[in-house]
Design a protein around this motif. Sequence first.
Motif, PDB file in Angstrom:
ATOM      1  N   TYR A  26      -6.308  -1.819   5.168  1.00  0.00           N
ATOM      2  CA  TYR A  26      -4.929  -1.339   5.126  1.00  0.00           C
ATOM      3  C   TYR A  26      -4.604  -0.704   6.477  1.00  0.00           C
ATOM      4  CZ  TYR A  26      -7.215   3.074   3.736  1.00  0.00           C
ATOM      5  OH  TYR A  26      -8.017   4.178   3.674  1.00  0.00           O
ATOM      6  N   PHE A  66      -1.596  -5.961  -2.799  1.00  0.00           N
ATOM      7  CA  PHE A  66      -1.308  -4.578  -3.164  1.00  0.00           C
ATOM      8  C   PHE A  66      -2.319  -4.111  -4.200  1.00  0.00           C
ATOM      9  CE2 PHE A  66       2.693  -6.122  -1.528  1.00  0.00           C
ATOM     10  CZ  PHE A  66       3.153  -5.045  -0.787  1.00  0.00           C
ATOM     11  N   LYS A  68      -3.537  -0.458  -6.424  1.00  0.00           N
ATOM     12  CA  LYS A  68      -3.252   0.929  -6.766  1.00  0.00           C
ATOM     13  C   LYS A  68      -4.487   1.774  -6.454  1.00  0.00           C
ATOM     14  CE  LYS A  68      -0.766   3.418 -10.266  1.00  0.00           C
ATOM     15  NZ  LYS A  68      -0.120   3.337 -11.562  1.00  0.00           N
ATOM     16  N   ASN A  70      -5.566   5.885  -6.141  1.00  0.00           N
ATOM     17  CA  ASN A  70      -5.148   7.274  -6.378  1.00  0.00           C
ATOM     18  C   ASN A  70      -3.675   7.359  -6.778  1.00  0.00           C
ATOM     19  OD1 ASN A  70      -7.719   8.216  -5.758  1.00  0.00           O
ATOM     20  ND2 ASN A  70      -7.209   8.432  -3.590  1.00  0.00           N
ATOM     21  N   ASN A  71      -3.290   6.507  -7.698  1.00  0.00           N
ATOM     22  CA  ASN A  71      -1.932   6.498  -8.240  1.00  0.00           C
ATOM     23  C   ASN A  71      -0.860   6.077  -7.237  1.00  0.00           C
ATOM     24  OD1 ASN A  71      -1.363   6.673 -10.901  1.00  0.00           O
ATOM     25  ND2 ASN A  71      -0.747   8.818 -10.878  1.00  0.00           N
ATOM     26  N   ARG A  72      -1.273   5.482  -6.114  1.00  0.00           N
ATOM     27  CA  ARG A  72      -0.316   5.000  -5.112  1.00  0.00           C
ATOM     28  C   ARG A  72      -0.648   3.543  -4.805  1.00  0.00           C
ATOM     29  NH1 ARG A  72      -0.137   8.584   0.022  1.00  0.00           N
ATOM     30  NH2 ARG A  72       1.582   7.180   0.402  1.00  0.00           N
ATOM     31  N   MET A  73       0.370   2.787  -4.454  1.00  0.00           N
ATOM     32  CA  MET A  73       0.155   1.398  -4.065  1.00  0.00           C
ATOM     33  C   MET A  73      -0.234   1.352  -2.586  1.00  0.00           C
ATOM     34  SD  MET A  73       0.431  -0.273  -6.787  1.00  0.00           S
ATOM     35  CE  MET A  73       0.383  -1.950  -6.228  1.00  0.00           C
ATOM     36  N   ARG A  74      -1.281   0.598  -2.297  1.00  0.00           N
ATOM     37  CA  ARG A  74      -1.758   0.444  -0.932  1.00  0.00           C
ATOM     38  C   ARG A  74      -1.707  -1.050  -0.594  1.00  0.00           C
ATOM     39  NH1 ARG A  74      -7.168   3.390   0.313  1.00  0.00           N
ATOM     40  NH2 ARG A  74      -5.746   5.150   0.437  1.00  0.00           N
ATOM     41  N   LYS A  75      -1.211  -1.356   0.610  1.00  0.00           N
ATOM     42  CA  LYS A  75      -1.057  -2.731   1.055  1.00  0.00           C
ATOM     43  C   LYS A  75      -2.243  -3.100   1.940  1.00  0.00           C
ATOM     44  CE  LYS A  75       2.542  -5.645   3.100  1.00  0.00           C
ATOM     45  NZ  LYS A  75       3.875  -5.630   3.718  1.00  0.00           N
TER      46      LYS A  75
END
Length: 113
Positions: A26, A66, A68, A70-75
């Motif tokens: 990422y 994409f 998830k 830690n509760n966030r979306m990472r690309k």
Amino acid sequence: MKTNNLYKGSLTTIILKLLNEHDKMYGYEITQKVKEITKGELNITEGALYPSLHKLEADGLVDVEFRKVNNRMRKYYMLTELGTQETVNKLAQLEDYIRNMRALVNPKFRTLD
């Protein structure tokens, strides 16, 4: 580092090479890996990195995924088959450039045929 301008033309090659070595990465991870490898000498800004990544994606050299975390979306970015081929081409071009620059700045690397 005052010579960051020297690296600007190589940013695409740097990104492709790192993705080739690490399967998928990422954006922030790429910046940190560059900083680690260069011992802090080269810092890639988000303003330089993300336009390059977006162009690589538009050119079909990278795919995105994409996840998830830690509760966030990472690309995550990863090379396509075309991207792998382009990495080989870019690295060959960079090696030629380095060889030529070395010969220009240091006479002991010149070969006269």
